[in-house]
Design an enzyme around this catalytic site. Structure first.
Site, PDB file in Angstrom:
ATOM      1  N   ALA A  66     -60.678 -25.924   2.464  1.00 55.82           N
ATOM      2  CA  ALA A  66     -61.582 -25.193   3.354  1.00 55.82           C
ATOM      3  C   ALA A  66     -60.825 -23.975   3.872  1.00 55.82           C
ATOM      4  CB  ALA A  66     -61.999 -26.104   4.498  1.00 55.82           C
ATOM      5  N   GLU A 114     -61.038 -33.008  -1.821  1.00 56.08           N
ATOM      6  CA  GLU A 114     -62.234 -33.821  -1.536  1.00 56.08           C
ATOM      7  C   GLU A 114     -63.368 -33.546  -2.520  1.00 56.08           C
ATOM      8  OE1 GLU A 114     -61.912 -32.527   2.595  1.00 56.08           O
ATOM      9  OE2 GLU A 114     -62.370 -34.592   3.167  1.00 56.08           O
TER      10      GLU A 114
END
Ligand code: COA
Length: 258
Positions: A66, A114
């Site tokens: 992110a 992820e």
């Protein structure tokens, strides 16, 4: 798909390849990139492809996570919205109606790791590095890592990776069961081509049904999962591919699936 500077969707021979194209930031996922990724996955689904490949542009990174520059000043409501967006994308890879494959060609940290975990299969290049590194930033994984990693590797390995933020190479990731195979960096594309060609020749509805049934094993108890399997199994009878696969077997010929 609408033009995006940071996400490329390529559909060729019923195989969709989505490339995160932000190499100067090691393919870190800001909101614009996440939204473009969400759109690209939806378009691949609409195109009814037989496999979806997720990878990163450049020589260094799959997805370095992110976007920390974006996250650093967020409050809880904005962080919740950012988590929901990442979760939605991870879930759409997990429930995509055909197999999703992460072609991990470099750093796969935080949210990058992820998204790889949410795919059906992971193929790592030798230079890949994996890590749920959020703890180093004073947070925890927020796009499914605390839930999917312990389901994929043993519990202590998951705890160690998440609690210490260890960065591990492709060999260790393979040993822990995080990736299915490791290939030389220059062989990654051709290995992905082989896998997707194999998937494209498989009976499409049976592959989708198998994926759904396996996903159920992570979501329900054993009894409900076994019942689900029976429904999926019996529902395939009468389809072209079931008739064709079994007729081909009894007549000693190769099947031609739809
Ligand atoms: N978010 C935002 N920007 C990122 C990023 C991320 N997750 N990962 C890398 N970048 C940016 C860097 O800020 C840098 O940008 P700049 O050139 O404008 O300064 C650029 O990508 C290159 O990264 P850099 O750190 O200079 O490369 P490096 O080769 O020295 O190190 C990493 C590579 C991957 C080891 C390092 O970038 C890193 O640790 N990134 C963060 C990984 C992380 O914790 N991810 C989880 C987020 S939840």
């Amino acid at each position: 798909m609408p033009e995006s500077d940071t996400v490329i969707l390529d559909i060729d021979d019923e195989i969709a390849t989505i490339t995160i194209d932000r190499p100067d930031k090691l393919n870190a996922l800001n909101v614009e990139t996440l939204e473009a990724l969400q759109t690209a996955i939806a378009e691949a689904e609409e195109a009814d492809v037989r496999a979806l490949v997720l990878t990163g542009a450049g020589e260094e990174a799959f997805i370095a996570g992110a976007d920390i520059s974006y996250m650093k000043d967020l409050g809880t409501p904005e962080a919740q919205a950012y988590a929901e967006l990442g979760h939605d994308i991870a879930r759409s890879l997990e429930t995509f109606p055909a197999p999703s494959i992460a072609a991990v060609n470099g750093y796969a940290f935080g949210g990058g790791c992820e998204l790889a975990l949410a795919c059906d299969l992971r193929v790592a290049a030798e230079n890949a590095v994996f890590g749920q590194t959020e703890i180093d930033l004073g947070i925890v994984p927020g796009w499914g890592g605390t839930q999917r990693l312990p389901r994929l590797v043993n519990d202590e390995v998951a705890r160690r990776l998440i609690l210490f933020g260890d960065r591990i190479d492709a060999t260790d990731a393979h040993e822990y069961g995080m990736v299915g195979e490791v290939v030389a960096h220059d062989q990654l594309d051709s290995r992905i081509d082989d896998l997707t060609a194999d998937l494209a020749a498989q009976p499409k509805f049976a592959v989708a049904a198998a994926k759904e049934a396996i996903n159920q094993s992570h979501e329900t108890g054993l009894e409900a999962g076994l019942e689900y399997e029976q429904r999926v199994f019996s529902g395939l009878f009468g389809t072209h591919d079931q008739r064709e696969g079994m007729d081909a077997f009894v007549n000693k010929r190769d099947p031609e699936f739809e």
